[in-house]
Design an enzyme around this catalytic site. Sequence first.
Site, mmCIF file in Angstrom:
data_model
loop_
_atom_site.group_PDB
_atom_site.id
_atom_site.type_symbol
_atom_site.label_atom_id
_atom_site.label_comp_id
_atom_site.label_asym_id
_atom_site.label_seq_id
_atom_site.Cartn_x
_atom_site.Cartn_y
_atom_site.Cartn_z
ATOM 1 C CB CYS A 2 11.546 -11.251 12.658
ATOM 2 S SG CYS A 2 9.833 -11.601 13.027
ATOM 3 N NE ARG A 27 14.765 -7.124 9.513
ATOM 4 C CZ ARG A 27 14.562 -6.827 8.229
ATOM 5 N NH1 ARG A 27 15.209 -5.838 7.672
ATOM 6 N NH2 ARG A 27 13.725 -7.513 7.497
ATOM 7 C CD1 TRP A 74 6.353 -5.691 14.751
ATOM 8 C CD2 TRP A 74 5.246 -7.157 13.486
ATOM 9 N NE1 TRP A 74 5.159 -5.114 14.414
ATOM 10 C CE2 TRP A 74 4.445 -6.003 13.659
ATOM 11 C CE3 TRP A 74 4.752 -8.214 12.732
ATOM 12 C CZ2 TRP A 74 3.180 -5.877 13.090
ATOM 13 C CZ3 TRP A 74 3.492 -8.094 12.164
ATOM 14 C CH2 TRP A 74 2.722 -6.942 12.353
ATOM 15 C CG ASN A 98 11.409 -11.886 8.766
ATOM 16 O OD1 ASN A 98 10.251 -11.654 9.111
ATOM 17 N ND2 ASN A 98 12.107 -11.046 8.012
ATOM 18 N N GLY A 99 8.831 -14.320 8.468
ATOM 19 C CA GLY A 99 7.904 -14.538 7.350
ATOM 20 C C GLY A 99 6.602 -15.125 7.855
ATOM 21 C CD GLU A 480 5.455 10.924 6.063
ATOM 22 O OE1 GLU A 480 4.638 10.050 5.715
ATOM 23 O OE2 GLU A 480 6.396 10.698 6.838
ATOM 24 C CE LYS A 484 7.499 9.567 9.964
ATOM 25 N NZ LYS A 484 6.998 9.005 8.769
ATOM 26 C CD GLU A 487 5.429 6.247 11.413
ATOM 27 O OE1 GLU A 487 5.507 5.019 11.280
ATOM 28 O OE2 GLU A 487 5.885 7.030 10.573
ATOM 29 C CG HIS A 503 -18.278 18.435 2.053
ATOM 30 N ND1 HIS A 503 -19.410 18.800 1.376
ATOM 31 C CD2 HIS A 503 -17.299 19.254 1.602
ATOM 32 C CE1 HIS A 503 -19.133 19.795 0.533
ATOM 33 N NE2 HIS A 503 -17.855 20.083 0.649
ATOM 34 C CE LYS A 602 13.205 2.374 8.348
ATOM 35 N NZ LYS A 602 12.607 3.734 8.446
HETATM 36 C C1 AGP Z 1 6.975 5.205 7.786
HETATM 37 O O1 AGP Z 1 7.283 6.083 8.840
HETATM 38 C C2 AGP Z 1 6.604 3.844 8.233
HETATM 39 N N1 AGP Z 1 7.652 3.266 8.985
HETATM 40 C C3 AGP Z 1 6.038 2.990 7.133
HETATM 41 O O2 AGP Z 1 4.845 3.605 6.706
HETATM 42 C C4 AGP Z 1 6.922 2.763 5.878
HETATM 43 O O3 AGP Z 1 7.048 3.957 5.167
HETATM 44 C C5 AGP Z 1 6.230 1.728 4.994
HETATM 45 O O4 AGP Z 1 6.158 0.526 5.723
HETATM 46 C C6 AGP Z 1 6.947 1.492 3.668
HETATM 47 O O5 AGP Z 1 8.226 0.965 3.926
HETATM 48 P P1 AGP Z 1 9.275 0.897 2.702
HETATM 49 O O6 AGP Z 1 9.490 2.322 2.267
HETATM 50 O O7 AGP Z 1 10.496 0.256 3.264
HETATM 51 O O8 AGP Z 1 8.635 0.084 1.607
#
Ligand code: AGP
Length: 607
Positions: A2, A27, A74, A98-99, A480, A484, A487, A503, A602
């Site tokens: 958050c 966030r 969030w 936040n938490g 990766e 990408k 997400e 397989h 984020k």
């Molecule tokens: C990546 O596009 C995502 N937003 C997510 O997987 C991110 O890489 C992951 O949460 C790790 O975050 P960090 O690198 O801040 O630890």
Amino acid sequence: MCGIIGYTGPLQARDIILLGLSQLEYRGYDSAGLALLTDEGNLYLRKTVGQVSRLKELCREAVSSHCGIGHTRWAKHGGVTEANAHPHQVGRVILLHNGIIENYHTIQKQYGFEGLATSETDTEVAAQLINYYYDRTNDPRQAIRRALNIIEGSFAFCILFSDIPGTIFAVRNVSPMVAAATEQGSFIASDVTALIPYTKTYFVVPEYHILMLRDRSICLEDPEGNTVEPELLSVSWDVEAAQKNGYPHFMLKEIFEQPEAFRKTVQPRLRDGIPCFEAEKIPDSLLSGCRQVQIIACGTAMYAGMVGRAILEQKVRIPVTVSIASEFRYDTPMIDSDTLVIVISQSGETIDTLAALRLARECGAPIISIVNVKGSSIARESDYVIYTHAGPEIAVASTKAYMVQLAVLYLLTGRMMVARRLTSEEEIRAFTEHLVASADSIQEMLDVIPDQVRIQAERIAFSENAFFIGRGLDYAFSLEGALKLKEISYIHAEAYAAGELKHGTIALIEKDVPVIALATQDKVFSKTISNVREVRARDAYVILITKKGASVSDEVCDVHLEVPVEDGFFAAFPCAVILQLLAYYTAYARGYDMDKPRNLAKSVTVE
Ligand code: AGP
């Protein structure tokens, strides 16, 4: 997960809070709210589902206040509703959080709060508990301390007491929070992005220390009640770095910032043309003495780690394991003081990665972290930190942070080769020249490839599934690429070792299913092409990525994209650009918000 911001001082709090929430919206953006306390002690509280822009609409009427707190949510406990949005008011306490409070049900039962809830959140229970003790002590700090003795879990609390105008209280455990006292007033926030317009000097709030912000000053009290001085830090980037600067989305801006981020990260770690970590005080003895390497991270950072594993094992010839942090932290890891642990995190606040780091430390392993945010929790708890210099990464989908994480892993590989005497001076110089030249290959891709990739993105945009396949390093890159696309376009994408398709998974290949095939590794090029033929024979739509000049006959793929590298060992960088742009343009074609994809945030600061 958050965004939190608080302000008290001579300026109008509402405008500062709303601006800060806009800067922190990456966030978390399910809902937003703010509370303003006027000098006369009148409370103005507004909250709404949706983004900060809706909150701004709600707060149009002028409210003169010099003290306030704001929150972007969030959703964790409780759905996305106005009632569950923060701040929460209970009696004289107005609180945002936040938490995750692990024992909030127990507290509800123990203190008889159940029937009083107006929301489904754990946050409201914290407000109830602090108000409970405030009613009995009339002392805000004592009320907070008494509540902290009961609360278990992660939290960053910002608290107003309706009968104490002008003052904000704050306290954290695990969840991030930074603060700054300036001529324009005192600020508290989830991260430094919201402070940048006012100051570059800030401090990380130490855990279980109570902050009292009033006008232009901040008082910091340790758990024993002693006033202590904060450890000040300074930010190396400015407001503009956290703006779009004419790009339609932060994600596209950050993709195009990659050559500069790469150079800023690599150049300071070169001495006489070879990798050097003297500035980070990483001794060669650590790199030469370790018997194995354990890489720990989440998401994109973990996929950078997968590339790191492949290049380290290829060049250094020691076992390298990559662990998902949320798995590692509950494992019984087979690591010890002979294991070099590399923790990778853009934010430096990912709670699973931080917890995994702490477990690795308990096992006696030395820890190097690769982090993009200075002074972050993971950076502060590592033995050595290699800061990437990507600048603020605002888009939820990581791009430039991934690129510079890769750059550091290549630098570390080079340094380990030197430390373990596995390379001649000529070889390591050539290695380093290839690495340094990768900034140019990134730039070349950005100059020539976007339109070609955009066309392919529009071609695959309305597929339901997509596959990314490759062997060796190409398989690591494809992991990766799949994330990408998933997400931000919400297409179900899966990375697969090309040789493994037969397989079972090849059963999913049918007409027009997009298959993005990476074949940049000479050693397995022909094998990968065979796999491409297999999916093509089943009418897949194949986008093939190879090194420039690779010989590929027309019938093998629908589209052939080339990356400007001679040595496939360095193909990670230009391949990343293609895969990032493919995801971006696909999401664009589908009409989604590339910067704030649904359900994501984020920095994952809750389990
Ligand atoms: C990546 O596009 C995502 N937003 C997510 O997987 C991110 O890489 C992951 O949460 C790790 O975050 P960090 O690198 O801040 O630890």
